[in-house]
Scaffold this active site. Structure first.
Site, PDB file in Angstrom:
ATOM      1  N   LYS A   1      63.240  76.291  20.755  1.00  0.00           N
ATOM      2  CA  LYS A   1      62.132  76.860  21.546  1.00  0.00           C
ATOM      3  C   LYS A   1      62.447  76.775  23.042  1.00  0.00           C
ATOM      4  O   LYS A   1      62.294  77.741  23.779  1.00  0.00           O
ATOM      5  CB  LYS A   1      60.836  76.092  21.252  1.00  0.00           C
ATOM      6  N   ASN A   2      62.909  75.602  23.481  1.00  0.00           N
ATOM      7  CA  ASN A   2      63.078  75.400  24.926  1.00  0.00           C
ATOM      8  C   ASN A   2      64.307  76.114  25.485  1.00  0.00           C
ATOM      9  O   ASN A   2      64.431  76.258  26.701  1.00  0.00           O
ATOM     10  CB  ASN A   2      63.104  73.902  25.267  1.00  0.00           C
TER      11      ASN A   2
ATOM     12  N   ARG B   1      52.800  76.658  30.355  1.00  0.00           N
ATOM     13  CA  ARG B   1      53.382  76.248  31.638  1.00  0.00           C
ATOM     14  C   ARG B   1      54.763  76.863  31.860  1.00  0.00           C
ATOM     15  O   ARG B   1      55.151  77.145  32.978  1.00  0.00           O
ATOM     16  CB  ARG B   1      53.517  74.724  31.698  1.00  0.00           C
TER      17      ARG B   1
ATOM     18  N   CYS C   1      48.533  69.114  32.782  1.00  0.00           N
ATOM     19  CA  CYS C   1      48.855  69.158  31.362  1.00  0.00           C
ATOM     20  C   CYS C   1      48.639  67.755  30.832  1.00  0.00           C
ATOM     21  O   CYS C   1      48.743  66.786  31.578  1.00  0.00           O
ATOM     22  CB  CYS C   1      50.303  69.618  31.264  1.00  0.00           C
TER      23      CYS C   1
ATOM     24  N   ARG D   1      52.772  67.370  36.149  1.00  0.00           N
ATOM     25  CA  ARG D   1      53.654  68.531  36.055  1.00  0.00           C
ATOM     26  C   ARG D   1      53.625  69.463  37.281  1.00  0.00           C
ATOM     27  O   ARG D   1      53.239  70.639  37.197  1.00  0.00           O
ATOM     28  CB  ARG D   1      53.392  69.296  34.753  1.00  0.00           C
TER      29      ARG D   1
ATOM     30  N   VAL E   1      55.137  71.806  40.505  1.00  0.00           N
ATOM     31  CA  VAL E   1      56.199  72.832  40.573  1.00  0.00           C
ATOM     32  C   VAL E   1      56.835  72.860  41.964  1.00  0.00           C
ATOM     33  O   VAL E   1      57.433  73.847  42.359  1.00  0.00           O
ATOM     34  CB  VAL E   1      55.683  74.244  40.174  1.00  0.00           C
ATOM     35  N   ASP E   2      56.715  71.737  42.689  1.00  0.00           N
ATOM     36  CA  ASP E   2      57.245  71.693  44.057  1.00  0.00           C
ATOM     37  C   ASP E   2      58.752  71.996  44.114  1.00  0.00           C
ATOM     38  O   ASP E   2      59.230  72.644  45.039  1.00  0.00           O
ATOM     39  CB  ASP E   2      56.955  70.317  44.696  1.00  0.00           C
TER      40      ASP E   2
ATOM     41  N   ASP F   1      61.016  64.407  24.753  1.00  0.00           N
ATOM     42  CA  ASP F   1      60.402  65.215  23.697  1.00  0.00           C
ATOM     43  C   ASP F   1      60.568  64.603  22.309  1.00  0.00           C
ATOM     44  O   ASP F   1      60.032  65.122  21.328  1.00  0.00           O
ATOM     45  CB  ASP F   1      60.977  66.644  23.707  1.00  0.00           C
TER      46      ASP F   1
ATOM     47  N   ILE G   1      60.180  59.918  32.180  1.00  0.00           N
ATOM     48  CA  ILE G   1      60.081  61.316  32.640  1.00  0.00           C
ATOM     49  C   ILE G   1      58.612  61.702  32.861  1.00  0.00           C
ATOM     50  O   ILE G   1      58.252  62.250  33.893  1.00  0.00           O
ATOM     51  CB  ILE G   1      60.703  62.300  31.618  1.00  0.00           C
TER      52      ILE G   1
ATOM     53  N   ARG H   1      52.830  75.531  18.598  1.00  0.00           N
ATOM     54  CA  ARG H   1      53.481  75.991  19.826  1.00  0.00           C
ATOM     55  C   ARG H   1      54.993  75.857  19.724  1.00  0.00           C
ATOM     56  O   ARG H   1      55.731  76.594  20.369  1.00  0.00           O
ATOM     57  CB  ARG H   1      53.028  75.149  21.028  1.00  0.00           C
TER      58      ARG H   1
HETATM   59  N1  EPU Z   1      58.997  67.675  38.283  1.00  0.00           N
HETATM   60  C1  EPU Z   1      58.632  67.604  39.610  1.00  0.00           C
HETATM   61  N2  EPU Z   1      58.560  68.764  40.317  1.00  0.00           N
HETATM   62  C2  EPU Z   1      58.861  69.967  39.784  1.00  0.00           C
HETATM   63  C3  EPU Z   1      59.235  70.037  38.420  1.00  0.00           C
HETATM   64  C4  EPU Z   1      59.309  68.870  37.702  1.00  0.00           C
HETATM   65  O1  EPU Z   1      58.362  66.524  40.121  1.00  0.00           O
HETATM   66  O2  EPU Z   1      58.781  70.980  40.490  1.00  0.00           O
HETATM   67  C5  EPU Z   1      59.078  66.430  37.493  1.00  0.00           C
HETATM   68  C6  EPU Z   1      58.164  66.451  36.263  1.00  0.00           C
HETATM   69  O3  EPU Z   1      56.835  66.091  36.590  1.00  0.00           O
HETATM   70  C7  EPU Z   1      58.855  65.438  35.364  1.00  0.00           C
HETATM   71  C8  EPU Z   1      60.332  65.667  35.674  1.00  0.00           C
HETATM   72  O4  EPU Z   1      60.373  66.346  36.941  1.00  0.00           O
HETATM   73  O5  EPU Z   1      58.516  64.120  35.756  1.00  0.00           O
HETATM   74  C9  EPU Z   1      61.056  66.507  34.657  1.00  0.00           C
HETATM   75  O6  EPU Z   1      60.305  67.675  34.353  1.00  0.00           O
HETATM   76  P1  EPU Z   1      61.024  69.057  34.046  1.00  0.00           P
HETATM   77  O7  EPU Z   1      60.843  69.966  35.206  1.00  0.00           O
HETATM   78  O8  EPU Z   1      62.420  68.802  33.605  1.00  0.00           O
HETATM   79  O9  EPU Z   1      60.163  69.615  32.842  1.00  0.00           O
HETATM   80  P2  EPU Z   1      60.040  71.133  32.465  1.00  0.00           P
HETATM   81  O10 EPU Z   1      61.289  71.813  32.816  1.00  0.00           O
HETATM   82  O11 EPU Z   1      58.766  71.678  32.956  1.00  0.00           O
HETATM   83  C10 EPU Z   1      61.104  70.968  30.080  1.00  0.00           C
HETATM   84  C11 EPU Z   1      60.655  71.154  28.667  1.00  0.00           C
HETATM   85  C12 EPU Z   1      59.705  70.033  28.275  1.00  0.00           C
HETATM   86  C13 EPU Z   1      60.443  68.702  28.445  1.00  0.00           C
HETATM   87  C14 EPU Z   1      60.944  68.563  29.880  1.00  0.00           C
HETATM   88  C15 EPU Z   1      61.775  67.312  30.113  1.00  0.00           C
HETATM   89  C16 EPU Z   1      60.690  73.546  28.361  1.00  0.00           C
HETATM   90  C17 EPU Z   1      59.937  74.800  28.144  1.00  0.00           C
HETATM   91  N3  EPU Z   1      59.973  72.441  28.541  1.00  0.00           N
HETATM   92  O12 EPU Z   1      59.917  71.034  30.872  1.00  0.00           O
HETATM   93  O13 EPU Z   1      59.425  70.239  26.888  1.00  0.00           O
HETATM   94  O14 EPU Z   1      59.576  67.630  28.138  1.00  0.00           O
HETATM   95  O15 EPU Z   1      61.765  69.704  30.224  1.00  0.00           O
HETATM   96  O16 EPU Z   1      62.878  67.298  29.295  1.00  0.00           O
HETATM   97  O17 EPU Z   1      61.916  73.546  28.359  1.00  0.00           O
HETATM   98  C18 EPU Z   1      58.162  70.104  24.913  1.00  0.00           C
HETATM   99  O18 EPU Z   1      58.973  70.881  24.387  1.00  0.00           O
HETATM  100  O19 EPU Z   1      57.314  69.454  24.244  1.00  0.00           O
HETATM  101  C19 EPU Z   1      58.197  69.909  26.362  1.00  0.00           C
HETATM  102  C20 EPU Z   1      57.175  69.415  27.058  1.00  0.00           C
END
Ligand code: EPU
Length: 426
Positions: free
Chosen positions: A22-23, A91, A115, A120, A122-123, A309, A331, A401
């Site tokens: 999925k990811n 998201r 969430c 979460r 997006v900075d 995950d 994380i 999902r």
């Molecule tokens: N973070 C920031 N700023 C940002 C983005 C992320 O501080 O702009 C922080 C997050 O809050 C977190 C860390 O960085 O503490 C890592 O988050 P990441 O950005 O890697 O998460 P993501 O890319 O939004 C993906 C997976 C998640 C998985 C995480 C971590 C997808 C669609 N989602 O999310 O998957 O937990 O990486 O490996 O790929 C799931 O499948 O259940 C799921 C939540």
């Protein structure tokens, strides 16, 4: 709404085919908007998150066809504005930002909200696109992003307080492939899903080196073209079934997996005494449950560390493993919603400061429980397979999902589960 009714105590035996990731599918679907030519993607799991992505892409003007796990995308005429109604469902729709900016030089994406697994932010996504020369404004909950003269390569360190960002790395890679000049991503995420996206982009004609390491270098090109790609196996679905087999298995075989992507998961299960035997190709494994399992200490970490995950599922296993186990979540330190529900089933877990201390119990008992997010729901299903009596898992849409046909797959290896309409939640 639907619920899953699990009658616990049935042993699992047989073979399960693991779906495509999925990811990996979500950013690859988004990346197919980078060309106006036809793109063919195989092994996209039929889960609601990939359906949301397909719907959003359709609303952005792409023509998307879906059949037997395949998706064909042709994005001849696109527009650049996603609506909150679409984005709030998922998201991961933030990863449309990179492709839309590369192709359209502007986009409007509603800010995804918080969430249940954490704040979460997006900075880092915003920092990345700004570094490539875009201006970003926030208005009425929307990110309004524009780069009228196109994007220009830059060197960007994407490390956040909790390590690298997966979708942030994806977004920047997708924006940079059509930017002028060279982009260097420092502190990049190295997850297999990032590598799969890079492989897909390279097939489209992108110039990318270093995916899978902390430093990715992208040389912008003028144009990308269509291609065919097969998505990697879902290591988290595979890990979830491995844990099911460790908890209740009498020899479960998992097919269509990738050993190399799962080393931290298999290492931990082996430390607990469970046996996992891969074939030479590393795409099939037989899992046998330990006679007497041992407790464990685990800390989630970016790849190749233990994945967040797979934290909830392992917590369910450790809840019925004699001895004291410690689970530290680095994380998403608030990702422990499953623990309160597991406690309702008789687990002994104390959570404080991003750490769960688990004292294993001999048996869990069935109870009505509430799914709160995708992986928390998986943990509840696992606990329910082991528990004495019947467990009703409400809000099943969370598990749909990200797990393709989970009830069918469990039934096929001997579990006793029923998907029913949830009268209480109508
Ligand atoms: N973070 C920031 N700023 C940002 C983005 C992320 O501080 O702009 C922080 C997050 O809050 C977190 C860390 O960085 O503490 C890592 O988050 P990441 O950005 O890697 O998460 P993501 O890319 O939004 C993906 C997976 C998640 C998985 C995480 C971590 C997808 C669609 N989602 O999310 O998957 O937990 O990486 O490996 O790929 C799931 O499948 O259940 C799921 C939540």
């Amino acid at each position: 709404m639907e619920k899953l009714v699990v009658h616990g105590g049935y042993k699992l035996k047989g073979t399960v085919n693991i779906s495509g990731s999925k990811n990996a599918s979500l950013p690859i679907l988004a990346a197919s908007l980078l060309t106006d030519e036809s793109v063919f993607i195989r092994r996209v799991p039929d889960v609601s998150d990939t359906n949301f992505m397909v719907q959003i892409m359709g609303q952005l003007g792409a023509s998307v066809e879906r059949f037997s796990g395949n998706v064909r995308v042709e994005a001849k005429n696109l527009h650049s504005q996603a609506t909150y109604e679409q984005v709030r469902k998922m998201r991961a729709s933030i990863c449309l930002m990179g492709p839309l900016m590369a192709r359209m030089k502007q986009c409007v994406i509603p800010l995804p909200g918080g969430c249940v697994i954490g704040d979460r932010p997006v900075d880092l996504h915003i920092k990345a696109i700004q570094a490539l020369g875009a201006t970003v404004n926030i208005d009425k909950g929307n990110l309004i992003i524009s780069a009228p003269n196109g994007l220009t390569g830059a060197t960007i360190d994407l490390r956040g307080d909790h390590g690298p960002t997966v979708l942030g790395t994806d977004n920047l890679m997708m924006a940079a492939v059509l930017a002028k000049g060279t982009t260097v991503i420092e502190s990049a995420a190295a997850e297999p899903e990032v590598v799969d996206l890079a492989d897909f982009l390279i097939k489209m004609g992108a110039k990318i080196e270093g995916a899978g390491t902390r430093r990715i270098v992208i040389e912008g090109v003028e144009k990308l073209h269509g291609c065919t790609h097969t998505v990697i196996p879902d290591r988290i679905e595979a890990g979830t079934f491995m844990v099911a087999a460790a908890m209740m298995g009498e020899g479960v075989t998992l097919r269509r997996i990738c050993e190399e992507h799962m080393l931290s998961i298999t290492e931990l299960l082996r430390q607990c005494g469970h046996t996992i035997t891969f074939n030479d190709k590393g795409d099939t494994a037989v899992v046998e449950s330990a006679q007497t399992a041992k407790p464990a200490e685990l800390t989630t970490a970016p790849y190749p560390g233990y994945p967040t995950d797979m934290q909830a599922q392992m917590t369910a296993l450790l809840a019925i493993t004699e001895g004291i186990s410690v689970v530290k979540e680095t994380i998403f330190p608030q990702r422990f919603m499953h623990c309160s529900e597991l406690k309702r089933m008789g687990a002994n877990i104390k959570v404080a400061n991003g750490t769960a201390v688990i004292t294993g119990v001999n048996q869990l008992s069935g109870a009505p429980v509430m799914a709160s997010d995708l992986r928390a729901s998986a943990a509840l299903v696992l606990a329910a397979l082991k528990a004495e009596g019947t467990t009703e898992i409400h809000r099943l849409y969370h598990i749909d999902r990200g797990y393709e046909l989970i009830d069918e797959k469990l039934l096929s290896i001997g579990a006793n589960v029923e998907r029913l309409v949830d009268e209480e939640e109508q």
